[in-house]
Scaffold this motif. Structure first.
Motif, PDB file in Angstrom:
ATOM      1  N   ALA A  63     -39.696  39.577 -60.627  1.00 17.51           N
ATOM      2  CA  ALA A  63     -40.538  39.755 -59.446  1.00 17.51           C
ATOM      3  C   ALA A  63     -40.774  38.422 -58.752  1.00 17.51           C
ATOM      4  O   ALA A  63     -40.709  38.316 -57.517  1.00 17.51           O
ATOM      5  N   ASP A  64     -41.042  37.367 -59.534  1.00 16.60           N
ATOM      6  CA  ASP A  64     -41.265  36.038 -58.952  1.00 16.60           C
ATOM      7  C   ASP A  64     -39.989  35.514 -58.291  1.00 16.60           C
ATOM      8  O   ASP A  64     -40.044  34.862 -57.244  1.00 16.60           O
ATOM      9  N   ALA A  65     -38.828  35.788 -58.914  1.00 20.46           N
ATOM     10  CA  ALA A  65     -37.560  35.380 -58.298  1.00 20.46           C
ATOM     11  C   ALA A  65     -37.355  36.115 -56.985  1.00 20.46           C
ATOM     12  O   ALA A  65     -36.907  35.532 -55.980  1.00 20.46           O
ATOM     13  N   GLY A  66     -37.692  37.402 -56.949  1.00 24.94           N
ATOM     14  CA  GLY A  66     -37.561  38.175 -55.723  1.00 24.94           C
ATOM     15  C   GLY A  66     -38.464  37.662 -54.620  1.00 24.94           C
ATOM     16  O   GLY A  66     -38.054  37.581 -53.457  1.00 24.94           O
ATOM     17  N   ARG A  67     -39.707  37.310 -54.994  1.00 23.15           N
ATOM     18  CA  ARG A  67     -40.636  36.777 -53.991  1.00 23.15           C
ATOM     19  C   ARG A  67     -40.147  35.446 -53.429  1.00 23.15           C
ATOM     20  O   ARG A  67     -40.461  35.090 -52.288  1.00 23.15           O
ATOM     21  N   VAL A  70     -34.659  26.144 -55.411  1.00 24.59           N
ATOM     22  CA  VAL A  70     -35.693  27.016 -54.854  1.00 24.59           C
ATOM     23  C   VAL A  70     -36.357  27.821 -55.958  1.00 24.59           C
ATOM     24  O   VAL A  70     -37.593  27.922 -56.036  1.00 24.59           O
ATOM     25  N   LEU A  71     -35.528  28.403 -56.851  1.00 27.08           N
ATOM     26  CA  LEU A  71     -36.080  29.202 -57.946  1.00 27.08           C
ATOM     27  C   LEU A  71     -36.872  28.335 -58.910  1.00 27.08           C
ATOM     28  O   LEU A  71     -37.951  28.735 -59.373  1.00 27.08           O
ATOM     29  N   THR A  72     -36.348  27.153 -59.212  1.00 25.35           N
ATOM     30  CA  THR A  72     -37.040  26.246 -60.133  1.00 25.35           C
ATOM     31  C   THR A  72     -38.440  25.909 -59.616  1.00 25.35           C
ATOM     32  O   THR A  72     -39.439  25.980 -60.355  1.00 25.35           O
TER      33      THR A  72
END
Length: 364
Positions: free
Chosen positions: A314-318, A350-352
């Motif tokens: 979910a956090d990766a999607g956001r 970005v994900l990190t």
């Protein structure tokens, strides 16, 4: 296709029957073990009652050693308009069928197929309607194959949401020896080293050994049937692997030598096999069957608790990042694990940053 008869209600037969039933096809089920057919019927794969007349398609999901005999019996009883099998080898069963003396017009109604999908578990209870989704399904028609039977095969593949691949039967057998049968034996040989290993050594197992030995968990009886039907191509490949192993052993022994030249030769031999391994590995198709791509890995430490993976995704999607692949390495003796998220190189920073902002513990 309105009606089908599935002969053999193991993993593959029952999974195909489930998929056909979901698409509105009336499926009849039969097996040498009636209890297994009843189990498949209870799962919603069809009915174990015999059909009242000739069905559109008979799908034989028997072990390779019995496919020709089962097909010949079904053809002589005129059970279907078209006949397919799903055995993992194709050349042998076709030649056996031809040797049984069936009329050429009857043989034209047969088409050998092989869905390239499966699980470590067998039997109807392991079956799922989506087992073949997105997977290659090999068709091996000849110039004599009836066009309507080929169309039935393509309809079956479509109902199972698989991807049709047309191949020559013997070329198929050489291919599956390379990408399936030989690797399975090599996996079993590696796993066999663990059988009598010391417990302290086994406790050091990590993701690498799990990846290499995963398929060794399959049913030996099933694999004896498969390998008995395709022994030549598998033996040829293992002969080549054996020669490589001999060279690798000699190179490793040379690395033990006190002679610097021998050590240099040994190192070159090991480097050669590792580089050849690199070259072969990059030819393995990547996502959706496309050329493999290089991803960056973002490693996240998580607790082994419900909802942790859902929160990460979910956090990766956001953050607007698509996770291309994922692996989980479980910590030894701890209720924790390392989730490895594979993403496009440009998306990794970005994900990190996004995961750190949300309190996740990252590892290099």
């Amino acid at each position: 296709m309105r009606t089908a008869l599935v002969i053999g209600t193991g993993l593959i037969g029952t999974s195909a029957a489930l998929a056909l039933t979901q698409r509105g096809v009336t499926v009849h089920l039969t097996d040498h073990d009636p209890a297994q057919a009843r189990t498949a019927a209870a799962l919603g794969a069809g009915t174990d009652e015999p059909p009242q007349g000739r069905v559109d398609l008979a799908l034989v999901a028997a072990p390779p050693a019995h496919v020709a005999a089962v097909l010949a019996d079904a053809m002589r009883r005129d059970l279907a308009h078209g006949y397919l099998d799903v055995a993992s080898v194709k050349g042998g069963p076709r030649r056996e069928l031809e040797a049984l003396g069936l009329d050429e017009a009857v043989l034209a109604r047969y088409l050998g197929t092989h869905p390239m999908s499966g699980r470590e578990k067998s039997g109807p209870l392991a079956a799922t309607a989506d087992l073949f989704e997105g997977r290659p399904w090999v068709l091996t028609p000849t110039r004599d194959t009836d066009t309507e039977v080929l169309n039935l095969a393509l309809e079956l593949v479509s109902h199972c949401r698989a991807v049709p691949v047309v191949m020559d039967a013997d070329a198929h057998d050489r291919a599956v020896a390379l990408v399936s049968h030989m690797p399975h034996l090599v996996s079993s040989l590696v796993a066999a080293r663990l059988e009598n290993a010391e417990e302290a050594a086994v406790r050091l197992c990590g993701q690498g050994i799990r990846d290499v030995t995963r398929i060794a968990a399959s049913d030996p009886r099933m694999w004896i049937d498969i390998l008995s039907a395709n022994p030549g191509p598998v033996a040829d490949l293992l002969t080549d692997v054996s020669a490589d192993l001999d060279e690798t052993v000699r190179a490793l022994r040379a690395l033990q030598s006190a002679d610097e030249d021998k050590r240099r030769t040994g190192g070159a031999g090991i480097e050669d096999v590792l580089r050849r391994g690199n070259a072969g590995q990059v030819r393995v198709p990547g996502k959706h069957g496309s050329a493999p791509r290089a991803y960056r890995t973002v490693a996240v430490l998580i607790d082994d608790q419900p909802g942790q993976l859902a929160r990460i995704f979910a956090d990766a999607g956001r953050a607007g990042v698509n996770v291309e692949d994922v692996r989980i390495e479980h910590a030894t003796g701890q209720q924790a694990g390392l989730v490895q998220l594979m993403v496009e190189p440009g998306a990794a920073p970005v994900l990190t940053e996004a995961l750190r902002e949300r309190g996740w513990a990252l590892r290099q």
